[in-house]
Motif scaffolding. Structure first.
Motif, PDB file in Angstrom:
ATOM      1  N   ILE A  94       0.766  -1.304   0.039  1.00 44.26           N
ATOM      2  CA  ILE A  94       0.095  -0.298   0.042  1.00 44.26           C
ATOM      3  C   ILE A  94       0.783   1.237  -0.042  1.00 44.26           C
ATOM      4  O   ILE A  94       1.805   1.238   0.697  1.00 44.26           O
ATOM      5  CB  ILE A  94      -0.961   0.055   1.254  1.00 44.26           C
ATOM      6  N   GLN A  95       0.566   2.084  -0.846  1.00 43.81           N
ATOM      7  CA  GLN A  95       1.104   3.268  -0.781  1.00 43.81           C
ATOM      8  C   GLN A  95       0.168   4.540  -1.193  1.00 43.81           C
ATOM      9  O   GLN A  95      -0.662   4.543  -2.128  1.00 43.81           O
ATOM     10  CB  GLN A  95       2.273   3.511  -1.813  1.00 43.81           C
ATOM     11  N   ASP A  96       0.216   5.561  -0.499  1.00 42.94           N
ATOM     12  CA  ASP A  96      -0.804   6.757  -0.482  1.00 42.94           C
ATOM     13  C   ASP A  96      -2.173   6.256  -0.560  1.00 42.94           C
ATOM     14  O   ASP A  96      -2.994   6.588  -1.477  1.00 42.94           O
ATOM     15  CB  ASP A  96      -0.567   7.594  -1.691  1.00 42.94           C
ATOM     16  N   GLU A  97      -2.547   5.471   0.656  1.00 43.19           N
ATOM     17  CA  GLU A  97      -3.935   4.772   0.560  1.00 43.19           C
ATOM     18  C   GLU A  97      -4.520   4.196  -0.859  1.00 43.19           C
ATOM     19  O   GLU A  97      -5.526   4.017  -1.206  1.00 43.19           O
ATOM     20  CB  GLU A  97      -4.928   5.984   0.640  1.00 43.19           C
ATOM     21  N   THR A  98      -3.475   3.544  -1.256  1.00 45.76           N
ATOM     22  CA  THR A  98      -4.200   2.822  -2.521  1.00 45.76           C
ATOM     23  C   THR A  98      -2.936   1.433  -2.514  1.00 45.76           C
ATOM     24  O   THR A  98      -1.840   1.262  -2.346  1.00 45.76           O
ATOM     25  CB  THR A  98      -3.447   3.639  -3.848  1.00 45.76           C
ATOM     26  N   PHE A  99      -3.851   0.319  -3.118  1.00 46.09           N
ATOM     27  CA  PHE A  99      -3.155  -0.771  -3.325  1.00 46.09           C
ATOM     28  C   PHE A  99      -2.299  -0.704  -4.499  1.00 46.09           C
ATOM     29  O   PHE A  99      -2.989  -0.472  -5.508  1.00 46.09           O
ATOM     30  CB  PHE A  99      -4.286  -1.950  -3.312  1.00 46.09           C
ATOM     31  N   VAL A 100      -0.948  -1.184  -4.483  1.00 46.20           N
ATOM     32  CA  VAL A 100      -0.362  -1.378  -5.676  1.00 46.20           C
ATOM     33  C   VAL A 100       0.464  -2.832  -5.947  1.00 46.20           C
ATOM     34  O   VAL A 100       0.415  -3.502  -4.876  1.00 46.20           O
ATOM     35  CB  VAL A 100       0.848  -0.299  -5.552  1.00 46.20           C
ATOM     36  N   GLU A 101       0.896  -3.075  -6.847  1.00 49.81           N
ATOM     37  CA  GLU A 101       1.551  -4.429  -7.325  1.00 49.81           C
ATOM     38  C   GLU A 101       3.064  -4.153  -6.998  1.00 49.81           C
ATOM     39  O   GLU A 101       3.845  -5.287  -6.725  1.00 49.81           O
ATOM     40  CB  GLU A 101       1.206  -4.744  -8.762  1.00 49.81           C
ATOM     41  N   HIS A 102       3.548  -3.004  -7.340  1.00 51.08           N
ATOM     42  CA  HIS A 102       5.211  -2.834  -7.631  1.00 51.08           C
ATOM     43  C   HIS A 102       5.593  -1.548  -7.013  1.00 51.08           C
ATOM     44  O   HIS A 102       4.885  -0.622  -7.138  1.00 51.08           O
ATOM     45  CB  HIS A 102       5.740  -3.405  -8.877  1.00 51.08           C
ATOM     46  N   LEU A 103       6.771  -1.308  -5.980  1.00 52.89           N
ATOM     47  CA  LEU A 103       7.030  -0.046  -5.827  1.00 52.89           C
ATOM     48  C   LEU A 103       8.629   0.169  -6.034  1.00 52.89           C
ATOM     49  O   LEU A 103       9.536  -0.936  -5.523  1.00 52.89           O
ATOM     50  CB  LEU A 103       6.733   0.397  -4.449  1.00 52.89           C
ATOM     51  N   GLU A 104       9.295   1.117  -6.516  1.00 56.82           N
ATOM     52  CA  GLU A 104      10.607   1.241  -6.685  1.00 56.82           C
ATOM     53  C   GLU A 104      11.379   2.099  -5.261  1.00 56.82           C
ATOM     54  O   GLU A 104      12.630   2.135  -5.326  1.00 56.82           O
ATOM     55  CB  GLU A 104      10.929   1.831  -7.737  1.00 56.82           C
ATOM     56  N   GLY A 105      10.479   2.778  -4.752  1.00 54.39           N
ATOM     57  CA  GLY A 105      11.110   3.655  -3.507  1.00 54.39           C
ATOM     58  C   GLY A 105      10.053   4.305  -2.833  1.00 54.39           C
ATOM     59  O   GLY A 105       8.721   4.154  -3.079  1.00 54.39           O
ATOM     60  N   GLY A 106      10.333   5.018  -2.048  1.00 56.99           N
ATOM     61  CA  GLY A 106       9.394   5.672  -0.851  1.00 56.99           C
ATOM     62  C   GLY A 106       9.185   5.059   0.385  1.00 56.99           C
ATOM     63  O   GLY A 106       9.762   3.803   0.582  1.00 56.99           O
ATOM     64  N   GLN A 107       8.091   5.613   0.941  1.00 52.85           N
ATOM     65  CA  GLN A 107       7.423   4.923   2.026  1.00 52.85           C
ATOM     66  C   GLN A 107       6.071   3.996   1.692  1.00 52.85           C
ATOM     67  O   GLN A 107       5.377   4.478   0.786  1.00 52.85           O
ATOM     68  CB  GLN A 107       7.111   5.978   3.329  1.00 52.85           C
ATOM     69  N   ALA A 108       5.926   3.057   2.505  1.00 55.52           N
ATOM     70  CA  ALA A 108       4.810   2.280   2.010  1.00 55.52           C
ATOM     71  C   ALA A 108       4.503   1.397   3.281  1.00 55.52           C
ATOM     72  O   ALA A 108       5.189   1.456   4.439  1.00 55.52           O
ATOM     73  CB  ALA A 108       5.172   1.308   0.955  1.00 55.52           C
ATOM     74  N   GLU A 109       3.343   0.745   3.067  1.00 53.97           N
ATOM     75  CA  GLU A 109       2.791   0.020   4.272  1.00 53.97           C
ATOM     76  C   GLU A 109       2.578  -1.571   3.728  1.00 53.97           C
ATOM     77  O   GLU A 109       2.113  -1.536   2.313  1.00 53.97           O
ATOM     78  CB  GLU A 109       1.559   0.325   4.731  1.00 53.97           C
ATOM     79  N   VAL A 110       3.238  -2.561   4.329  1.00 58.06           N
ATOM     80  CA  VAL A 110       3.100  -3.879   3.490  1.00 58.06           C
ATOM     81  C   VAL A 110       2.571  -4.939   4.567  1.00 58.06           C
ATOM     82  O   VAL A 110       2.959  -4.803   5.862  1.00 58.06           O
ATOM     83  CB  VAL A 110       4.627  -4.195   3.087  1.00 58.06           C
ATOM     84  N   ILE A 111       2.164  -5.992   4.054  1.00 60.06           N
ATOM     85  CA  ILE A 111       1.686  -7.048   4.812  1.00 60.06           C
ATOM     86  C   ILE A 111       2.338  -8.287   4.137  1.00 60.06           C
ATOM     87  O   ILE A 111       2.203  -8.426   3.268  1.00 60.06           O
ATOM     88  CB  ILE A 111       0.151  -7.261   5.047  1.00 60.06           C
ATOM     89  N   PHE A 112       2.747  -9.328   5.188  1.00 57.07           N
ATOM     90  CA  PHE A 112       3.386 -10.389   4.634  1.00 57.07           C
ATOM     91  C   PHE A 112       2.377 -11.671   5.185  1.00 57.07           C
ATOM     92  O   PHE A 112       1.943 -11.477   6.317  1.00 57.07           O
ATOM     93  CB  PHE A 112       4.736 -10.590   5.335  1.00 57.07           C
ATOM     94  N   SER A 113       2.364 -12.690   4.529  1.00 55.65           N
ATOM     95  CA  SER A 113       1.745 -13.889   5.016  1.00 55.65           C
ATOM     96  C   SER A 113       2.115 -14.248   6.494  1.00 55.65           C
ATOM     97  O   SER A 113       1.181 -14.700   7.267  1.00 55.65           O
ATOM     98  CB  SER A 113       2.084 -15.108   4.205  1.00 55.65           C
ATOM     99  N   GLN A 114       3.517 -14.239   6.833  1.00 57.86           N
ATOM    100  CA  GLN A 114       3.843 -14.272   8.152  1.00 57.86           C
ATOM    101  C   GLN A 114       5.071 -13.422   8.462  1.00 57.86           C
ATOM    102  O   GLN A 114       5.547 -13.005   7.712  1.00 57.86           O
ATOM    103  CB  GLN A 114       4.365 -15.962   8.350  1.00 57.86           C
ATOM    104  N   THR A 115       5.171 -13.034   9.774  1.00 60.60           N
ATOM    105  CA  THR A 115       6.019 -11.955  10.157  1.00 60.60           C
ATOM    106  C   THR A 115       6.642 -12.228  11.528  1.00 60.60           C
ATOM    107  O   THR A 115       6.035 -12.776  12.446  1.00 60.60           O
ATOM    108  CB  THR A 115       5.717 -10.533  10.194  1.00 60.60           C
TER     109      THR A 115
END
Length: 879
Positions: A477-498
């Motif tokens: 997630i970046q800027d309140e939007t679901f995305v498939e790929h990011l090259e930089g910046g700040q984001a929110e991510v969820i992994f299947s396990q952590t």
């Protein structure tokens, strides 16, 4: 209709909604958790706001509760009306995007009318609806079968408190019959929904379906919610057929106990004393429960509310011929009355009694102050030949000292004064408006955030067993939007396990790195929070690209994590040690566990001594030295409680819980991370202890490496001090400091003696310079002394020697002026008072002051005005 007790009604409500698939949430503490907008929990919905605003997604979208609540905005009506209370219980059922109007209305009707449940006569029930809510009206009429004359349209039936969720509501009324009718048949208010005693509102169903936008437009909510509230005291008064809430089994046992304490006055004999019985019964319930939940009387915030309730109740006790501390004696009956669902008062009875008794004694010691103020006020008005006590003065007595208005009125009338009711009401109205303004902000809810609520991926935490794992990237997630790929910046991510711990229960989140398949760091994890549905939401700074679906290695900063868990386990040890030293009533009120230190907040009535702190510290270090195993098990909540597990403040627990057990000595419910053995902590050191609010104290402590650094810093400070004192060893610092302190005290004593001798020499000269105005002798002089205390000493000499009728002394110190006036007894009889004189001359030094008729003092920030002040003495005496 069944003959039911209040306990049976409460349990029946919860059982009914449990049968309809609702999860039953226990009553929360009266003190809000993580909600700074509220002073008290003031409704059932206040504890489920997080579900409505989308902050948390509940496991079950159907919820019901019985919630104790406090509201004090209409405190002046308590006891005078049939149903105003400060503490009350709200029975509520809530749907978070599940069922809506149809089910909510049918649930309410079934519970109220079914012989299996309450069993009200349907002919006794009326409802009100919002005129534009055609659907609710249709359901009541066509599906429930309610007659048209039992459905009343009212424009006010729309729940709206500003920006946020809003919607129409429908209220259910019970017709108590003609014997309760306090209005004429043709009175326009004589209907269900009008201002009358016959038709009693018992339940309000709110249909939250719109978002009230800042521009005052309304748009449909993405998910519609149900919020209902039924006052337990109200419905019990109907079932038990009592004229007011106070004759129900919730209040009457308390009133009977008050009768026993009074020994002279009985309930039901006099309207005015009945008000006092009701006020006391209401206020002691609020006091007992609030104190049991951790609030304590003070001069601010919720502590001020408690102090005001207690003083108001004690003042009403005097109207019942009770002239000593007595409220604490009612705690036991309050606990017994409510014990079936709320055991906390009975469990903490001795502590609650101690707090109330101490506060009552303090009030009785100072109550004369309020009476003296009223006496002074009456004397002042009489001296000015006024015949009325102003509203602002009445309000001050009422609001600051807890004096009931009627008591002020009674005393004033006996003295021949009228009371400015209108002025008092203006002051009260201003206070009510402030409360309303605060409430409008307090109760507002945020609009639902749909993005995070839409997340349907799973996220499993494995950090209890490993700090490094591989997992595919499930969501980006970046800027309140679901995305498939990011090259930089700040984001929110969820992994299947952590392996990254999300911030909870006072423990801060883990940090670390995300590594791609080539072994390169592609992102840095800076924070982890839980999403509304419980997924682990990682805040990351992207260094290289991140691709949804790609597998990555998640690696926690091990050193930082280990420092955190040492502090977390030490917090548990401190919690147990604190209870052993201070008593079981010392309850956790919040905590913070990070790599550098631990912070533990707790409720406590009184100061903490150095000896008590050292004892806590000693106990914790003993447990560390004993190398106790720390074990964790997952079990059900019932089993955990049977093990004696303590619950952390403000935490909500599901059926499955995690228990952290330190050798059966400290057992707590906790989802955090901990060391495997207490010896891993190394050492524990309390750095500071302080009060941070009314009845809440805070301990800051460090462990392990940070504790060593603390000791090293203290040793460095001692070495510096030894160097200053020119000592070869630091163990000589204490002895040398004590010697210097004794020398300093001796020098100060000699200095005092010299100053006194100088002042006496000045006094000999000053006391010879007597002036006269008419037949009054006076001395007015500036002298060189160090403070006001020496001025008072000189005034004592003047008084003993009867040197003149009036004395005025002035001195300058540190750029400020001090003035003192004194008047002999014979001169006071002539109408000359020291307090009046000081008020006349103090403005010359840009100051103010006051005092008694025989002596007064003042300070000022303009010492150059002292000569003018002394000159003013002559002018004033001439007048």
């Amino acid at each position: 209709m069944k003959d039911l007790s209040s306990s049976e009604v409460r349990q029946m409500f919860l059982d009914f909604f449990k049968s309809k698939g609702h999860s039953i949430e226990p009553s929360a503490s009266l003190i809000p958790v993580d909600d700074p907008t509220l002073l008290w929990i003031n409704s059932g919905v206040a504890t489920v706001k997080k579900y409505f605003d989308g902050t948390v997604v509940p496991e079950n979208s159907r919820i019901a509760n019985a919630q104790k609540s406090i509201r004090t905005n209409d405190i002046e009506n308590v006891g005078r009306t049939a149903r105003h209370q400060t503490m009350f219980e709200m029975l509520g059922n809530f749907s978070i995007g599940d069922y809506f109007k149809e089910e909510a209305i049918h649930f309410a009707w079934e519970f109220l009318t079914s012989p299996e449940w309450i069993g009200f006569d349907p002919q006794k029930l009326y409802v009100t609806v919002y005129p534009k809510d055609k659907e609710a009206k249709r359901i009541w009429k066509e599906e429930v079968g309610l007659a048209s004359d039992h459905i009343v349209e009212i424009e006010d039936n729309f729940w709206d408190i500003g920006a946020g969720p809003s919607g129409p509501d429908t209220e259910i009324f019970y017709d108590r019959g003609q014997k309760f009718n306090d209005l004429a048949e043709d009175d326009p208010e004589n209907y269900a929904g009008g201002e009358n005693e016959r038709y009693l509102e018992i339940w309000n169903l709110v249909f939250s379906e719109f978002n009230h936008k800042p521009d005052d437009t309304y748009e449909p909510l993405p998910s519609k919610n149900i919020d209902t509230g039924m006052g337990l005291e109200r419905i019990v008064s109907v079932i038990q057929d009592t004229p007011t809430n106070f004759e129900t089994d919730l209040f009457l046992p308390i009133i009977r106990e008050i009768e026993q304490i009074s020994g002279q006055i009985k309930y039901g004999q006099n309207q005015e004393t009945d008000v006092s019985f009701r006020v006391i019964a209401d206020h002691i319930r609020a006091l007992a429960f609030a104190i049991a939940d951790g609030a304590l009387p003070s001069n601010e915030g919720r502590g001020y509310v408690l102090r005001r309730l207690l003083r108001r109740a004690d003042m009403h006790g005097q109207k019942l011929a009770i002239n000593q501390a007595f409220l604490y004696r009612l705690v036991g009956i309050v606990g017994k009355t409510m014990n079936s669902y709320y055991p906390e008062v009975s469990q903490q009875q001795s502590f609650v009694e101690k707090v109330i008794k101490t506060e009552e004694k303090r009030f009785y010691e100072t109550i004369n102050e309020g009476m003296a103020i009223l006496d002074q006020l009456l004397a002042k008005e009489k001296n000015e030949q006024a015949q009325i006590i102003h509203g602002a003065d009445i309000f001050k007595l009422y609001d600051t000292y807890g004096f009931p208005v009627e008591l002020t009125e009674e005393i004033a009338q006996e003295a021949g004064f009228e009371v400015d009711h209108a002025g008092f009401e203006r002051e009260m109205q201003a206070q009510r408006q402030r409360a309303r303004n605060a409430r409008s902000n307090e109760q507002s809810m945020k609009m639902q955030s749909s993005l995070l609520k839409e997340i349907d991926v799973t996220s499993h935490y494995v950090g209890y067993t490993t700090l490094e794992t591989k997992s595919p990237l499930a969501l980006l997630i970046q800027d309140e939007t679901f995305v498939e790929h990011l090259e930089g910046g700040q984001a929110e991510v969820i992994f299947s396990q952590t392996p990254f711990y999300a911030e909870m229960g006072g423990q801060v989140a883990d940090t670390g790195v995300i590594i791609d398949q080539s072994g390169k760091t592609c992102a840095v994890v800076t924070d982890v929070q839980k999403a509304p549905k419980g997924q682990y939401l990682h805040q990351v700074n992207i260094k290289k690209s991140l691709q949804k679906g790609q597998e990555y290695t998640l690696k926690v900063d091990k050193d930082r994590h280990n420092r955190i868990i040492k502090n977390h386990t030490a917090t548990h040890l401190l919690h147990k040690a604190l209870k052993e030293v201070l008593g079981s009533q010392a309850n956790q009120a919040g905590s913070l566990v990070d790599p550098e230190h631990l912070r533990f907040d707790f409720t406590h009535f009184g100061q903490i001594t150095t000896k008590e702190l050292r004892e806590m510290e000693k106990i914790v270090n003993e447990k560390i030295g004993q190398a106790l195993d720390v074990t964790t098990i997952e079990t059900d909540l019932k089993t955990a409680k049977e093990m004696g597990a303590m619950a952390l403040f403000g935490e909500k627990y599901g059926n499955e819980v995690r228990v952290v057990n330190v050798a059966d000595w400290s057992i707590e419910l906790c989802g955090g991370n901990h060391v495997k053995n207490t010896e891993d902590i190394g050492v524990f050191k309390i750095v500071s202890e302080s009060g941070i609010g009314a009845g809440v104290r805070r301990i800051d402590a460090v462990t392990s490496q940070e504790a060593y650094q603390h000791f090293a810093q203290q040793e460095d400070d001692l070495r510096k001090l030894a160097d200053i004192l020119k000592l070869p060893r630091i163990d000589e610092v204490v002895e040398k400091t004590e010697q210097l302190q004794q020398q300093l005290q001796q020098l100060q004593k000699e200095n005092e003696q010299l100053s006194s001798k100088i002042a006496n020499q000045q006094a000999e000269n000053v006391f010879k310079d007597i002036k006269y105005v008419n037949d009054i002798s006076y001395i007015a002089a500036q002298i060189n002394v160090k403070d006001m205390n020496q001025l008072r000493q000189l005034a004592d000499q003047w008084k003993q020697q009867s040197i003149s009728d009036v004395l005025v002394l002035a001195t300058e110190n540190n750029g400020k002026a001090n003035l003192l006036t004194a008047v002999s007894p014979q001169t006071i009889d002539k109408g000359i008072k020291a307090g009046d004189l000081i008020k006349a001359i103090a403005p010359k030094v840009a100051g103010g002051g006051g005092g008694r008729a025989d002596m007064a003092q003042a300070g000022g920030k303009k010492p150059e005005g002292i000569p003018q002040a002394l000159e003013e003495v002559t002018h004033w005496l001439q007048k």
